[in-house]
Design a protein around this motif. Sequence first.
Motif, PDB file in Angstrom:
ATOM      1  N   MET A  92      17.865  52.342  27.875  1.00  0.00           N
ATOM      2  CA  MET A  92      17.134  51.140  27.505  1.00  0.00           C
ATOM      3  C   MET A  92      17.837  49.912  28.089  1.00  0.00           C
ATOM      4  SD  MET A  92      15.711  50.372  23.683  1.00  0.00           S
ATOM      5  CE  MET A  92      15.079  52.036  23.457  1.00  0.00           C
ATOM      6  N   ASP A  93      18.959  49.522  27.539  1.00  0.00           N
ATOM      7  CA  ASP A  93      19.772  48.482  28.138  1.00  0.00           C
ATOM      8  C   ASP A  93      20.916  49.163  28.889  1.00  0.00           C
ATOM      9  OD1 ASP A  93      19.077  45.785  26.294  1.00  0.00           O
ATOM     10  OD2 ASP A  93      18.643  47.736  25.428  1.00  0.00           O
ATOM     11  N   GLY A 109      10.034  50.465  29.015  1.00  0.00           N
ATOM     12  CA  GLY A 109      11.257  51.026  28.447  1.00  0.00           C
ATOM     13  C   GLY A 109      11.039  52.114  27.414  1.00  0.00           C
ATOM     14  N   ASP A 130      27.509  58.815  17.664  1.00  0.00           N
ATOM     15  CA  ASP A 130      28.113  57.501  17.485  1.00  0.00           C
ATOM     16  C   ASP A 130      27.381  56.694  16.429  1.00  0.00           C
ATOM     17  OD1 ASP A 130      30.154  57.790  19.242  1.00  0.00           O
ATOM     18  OD2 ASP A 130      29.101  56.870  20.944  1.00  0.00           O
ATOM     19  N   LEU A 174      26.218  45.669  26.745  1.00  0.00           N
ATOM     20  CA  LEU A 174      26.216  45.965  25.314  1.00  0.00           C
ATOM     21  C   LEU A 174      27.374  45.268  24.631  1.00  0.00           C
ATOM     22  CD1 LEU A 174      25.294  49.703  25.076  1.00  0.00           C
ATOM     23  CD2 LEU A 174      23.873  47.683  25.228  1.00  0.00           C
ATOM     24  N   GLU A 175      27.125  44.948  23.416  1.00  0.00           N
ATOM     25  CA  GLU A 175      28.134  44.282  22.610  1.00  0.00           C
ATOM     26  C   GLU A 175      28.543  45.230  21.482  1.00  0.00           C
ATOM     27  OE1 GLU A 175      30.057  41.128  22.241  1.00  0.00           O
ATOM     28  OE2 GLU A 175      28.367  39.989  21.454  1.00  0.00           O
ATOM     29  N   ARG A 176      29.844  45.380  21.312  1.00  0.00           N
ATOM     30  CA  ARG A 176      30.332  46.099  20.130  1.00  0.00           C
ATOM     31  C   ARG A 176      31.254  45.144  19.384  1.00  0.00           C
ATOM     32  NH1 ARG A 176      31.156  52.467  21.688  1.00  0.00           N
ATOM     33  NH2 ARG A 176      31.264  52.623  19.432  1.00  0.00           N
ATOM     34  N   PRO A 177      30.658  44.232  18.610  1.00  0.00           N
ATOM     35  CA  PRO A 177      31.458  43.193  17.966  1.00  0.00           C
ATOM     36  C   PRO A 177      32.191  43.742  16.745  1.00  0.00           C
ATOM     37  CG  PRO A 177      29.200  43.020  17.272  1.00  0.00           C
ATOM     38  CD  PRO A 177      29.248  44.156  18.249  1.00  0.00           C
ATOM     39  N   ASN A 186      14.677  58.904  25.275  1.00  0.00           N
ATOM     40  CA  ASN A 186      16.082  59.257  25.449  1.00  0.00           C
ATOM     41  C   ASN A 186      16.637  59.763  24.115  1.00  0.00           C
ATOM     42  OD1 ASN A 186      15.972  56.851  24.117  1.00  0.00           O
ATOM     43  ND2 ASN A 186      16.968  55.667  25.727  1.00  0.00           N
ATOM     44  N   PHE A 245      28.030  50.369  17.507  1.00  0.00           N
ATOM     45  CA  PHE A 245      26.920  49.795  18.252  1.00  0.00           C
ATOM     46  C   PHE A 245      26.027  49.018  17.301  1.00  0.00           C
ATOM     47  CE2 PHE A 245      27.937  53.265  21.237  1.00  0.00           C
ATOM     48  CZ  PHE A 245      28.038  52.513  22.394  1.00  0.00           C
ATOM     49  N   ILE A 246      25.456  47.974  17.838  1.00  0.00           N
ATOM     50  CA  ILE A 246      24.548  47.157  17.040  1.00  0.00           C
ATOM     51  C   ILE A 246      23.164  47.261  17.651  1.00  0.00           C
ATOM     52  CG2 ILE A 246      24.068  44.882  16.122  1.00  0.00           C
ATOM     53  CD1 ILE A 246      26.712  45.913  15.237  1.00  0.00           C
ATOM     54  N   GLU A 291      13.457  49.165  19.334  1.00  0.00           N
ATOM     55  CA  GLU A 291      14.851  48.792  19.160  1.00  0.00           C
ATOM     56  C   GLU A 291      15.430  48.284  20.467  1.00  0.00           C
ATOM     57  OE1 GLU A 291      16.786  51.539  15.759  1.00  0.00           O
ATOM     58  OE2 GLU A 291      16.767  52.415  17.769  1.00  0.00           O
ATOM     59  N   THR A 292      16.490  47.530  20.364  1.00  0.00           N
ATOM     60  CA  THR A 292      17.267  47.167  21.541  1.00  0.00           C
ATOM     61  C   THR A 292      18.713  47.001  21.124  1.00  0.00           C
ATOM     62  OG1 THR A 292      17.364  45.713  23.471  1.00  0.00           O
ATOM     63  CG2 THR A 292      17.066  44.654  21.343  1.00  0.00           C
ATOM     64  N   PHE A 293      19.615  47.032  22.071  1.00  0.00           N
ATOM     65  CA  PHE A 293      21.012  46.757  21.760  1.00  0.00           C
ATOM     66  C   PHE A 293      21.270  45.265  21.865  1.00  0.00           C
ATOM     67  CE2 PHE A 293      21.412  51.263  22.954  1.00  0.00           C
ATOM     68  CZ  PHE A 293      22.133  51.714  21.866  1.00  0.00           C
ATOM     69  N   MET A 294      22.100  44.768  20.993  1.00  0.00           N
ATOM     70  CA  MET A 294      22.440  43.359  21.032  1.00  0.00           C
ATOM     71  C   MET A 294      23.382  43.089  22.198  1.00  0.00           C
ATOM     72  SD  MET A 294      23.769  40.977  17.949  1.00  0.00           S
ATOM     73  CE  MET A 294      25.438  41.530  18.125  1.00  0.00           C
ATOM     74  N   LYS A 296       9.090  44.975  25.340  1.00  0.00           N
ATOM     75  CA  LYS A 296       8.220  46.079  24.933  1.00  0.00           C
ATOM     76  C   LYS A 296       6.758  45.802  25.225  1.00  0.00           C
ATOM     77  CE  LYS A 296      11.577  48.511  23.122  1.00  0.00           C
ATOM     78  NZ  LYS A 296      12.121  49.661  23.841  1.00  0.00           N
ATOM     79  N   ARG A 332      10.103  57.382  22.020  1.00  0.00           N
ATOM     80  CA  ARG A 332      11.421  57.335  22.637  1.00  0.00           C
ATOM     81  C   ARG A 332      11.485  58.279  23.832  1.00  0.00           C
ATOM     82  NH1 ARG A 332      15.654  55.208  19.919  1.00  0.00           N
ATOM     83  NH2 ARG A 332      17.086  56.762  20.772  1.00  0.00           N
TER      84      ARG A 332
END
Lengths: 257, 257
Positions: free
Chosen positions: A1-2, B115, B93, A7-10, B37, B11-12, B48-51, B68, B35
């Motif tokens: 997707m991204d 996507g 994860d 990606l951020e893992r804060p 993947n 992951f966020i 959904e998306t990753f931040m 989307k 989906r």
Amino acid sequence: MDSENILERPFITITNLIWSFDHATNRVNILLVKRDNDPYNNYWALPETFMRAQESAEEAALRLVKEKIGMDLSGSHTEQLATFTNPLRTPGDRALSLGYMTFLPDKPQLKAGYGASDARWFTMGYTDKTYTFSDSDHIFQSTDCPVQRTYYSEFGGTNADPDKHLAFDHEWILKVACDRIRNKLDYQPNILLILGGKFTLKDARRVYSPFLKVRVEQIDNSNFKKSHQELFTDIGSSEVNGPGRPARLYKLAHLSA
Amino acid sequence: MDSENILERPFITITNLIWSFDHATNRVNILLVKRDNDPYNNYWALPETFMRAQESAEEAALRLVKEKIGMDLSGSHTEQLATFTNPLRTPGDRALSLGYMTFLPDKPQLKAGYGASDARWFTMGYTDKTYTFSDSDHIFQSTDCPVQRTYYSEFGGTNADPDKHLAFDHEWILKVACDRIRNKLDYQPNILLILGGKFTLKDARRVYSPFLKVRVEQIDNSNFKKSHQELFTDIGSSEVNGPGRPARLYKLAHLSA
DNA sequence: TTGATTTAAAGTACCTTTAACTTTTAATTA
DNA sequence: TAATTAAAAGTTAAAGGTACTTTAAATCAA
């Protein structure tokens, strides 16, 4: 997707607003701790912890209460407030904050040295525009602006005074929390859990008072009783300790979580 | 405060519930994507998306809509729902999910290939116990249990059927969302934004219907109008397109965000 | 002991909101 | 033109909220 590289893992911090009621002063209290590490070293702040592997945020919020004030609350009432994600809310490394609220059934004495240089109960009050939280030495206020200033300790802003402002965006978090509690007074007043197992109608009105920003006397006892009659269960008369007719004692009937 | 080695930097993911209204069928719709993947490959899921670094969660939620369904919503109404943190909610994860909701003022045609292997509008309905979301091929339901089963695609549970269940805990997220919208109908019905710039009273009742789990006819038009009179502004009469008195058209007066 | 004072419970009257129902209006259709 | 349809508009009673008054149960002071 991204793609992975953006990606951020804060860091994830759990910020827990811990409410209690002081039966000596009849006031709502909130726990604040004095930070002893950067950023915002020596600032007062809402208690925070980092989330660990294998624990949910709710579990972390309860663990935090144990660490800060030595109180075991497994099974007690903690609820989600909101999540604060502004990238500018922390200097340096980004950290999301997951806000929670815990309503303590009684106000424990604080033991020093639980992971902060100081920890104190602050008394809740109000002004026209803000909620206030004060102890003998400080008065802090909620704010209407999410991230109201850049980071004092890093950039040395003009208002960089740790005796006048809380760390991070915690003044904003307090505003969100108080508004949420106020909104829920009408249909799910979980804040009343801070009164513990028995309380008078006046105690309950004293809890409502700062959230409604009115004096206790302005909340009519008779009307208050009528509109809460299925929420409160009469459990007998209180002990007398002064002039005037003794108040009846109540407990909460159900308060679904 | 905590020692570094037990810190979690999960992951966020931003999960955005995108609501719209179909003026042809007069039904509330929600966007689901198929989906392509792992985990939960070929399962239907909430988008959904990753931040990313340097964006707030609200910004990521709006970017998600753009990706989307190709709709630019800068300045439109997106609100926080809740944050989902159960360590078991994802296989492998850990991933926290920050839930948001977006109310589209009209229902765009979906273009394939944004996507995901598929993206469709699902029609909202209800049963005694759950909310339902169906298209011509599927019917999914909300669930009362936060993490109702272990991960089908990983462990091959008995109900491991991607035509009957959504990915992750998305059936639970739907339940939280619908209950939230329902609770807010009384004091801040932001869901009405899906009706766009003009609508009839019956349209508004058709939005309320599935959240209240009652048929439209059971919501009295006259009473509904009275209790919403300062929320709706009359903007004239609708075009006539059948028997019966033409309905008046309204727009939302303010709806504070 | 008796009456003033204090504090809270209990009661009253009014007003607004809600809910169920009926009537009227404005369109189409036979 | 009368029947039909759909929505607006009106009616009524019950419920709930608000402001206020009265009663009750305690202390305190002469």
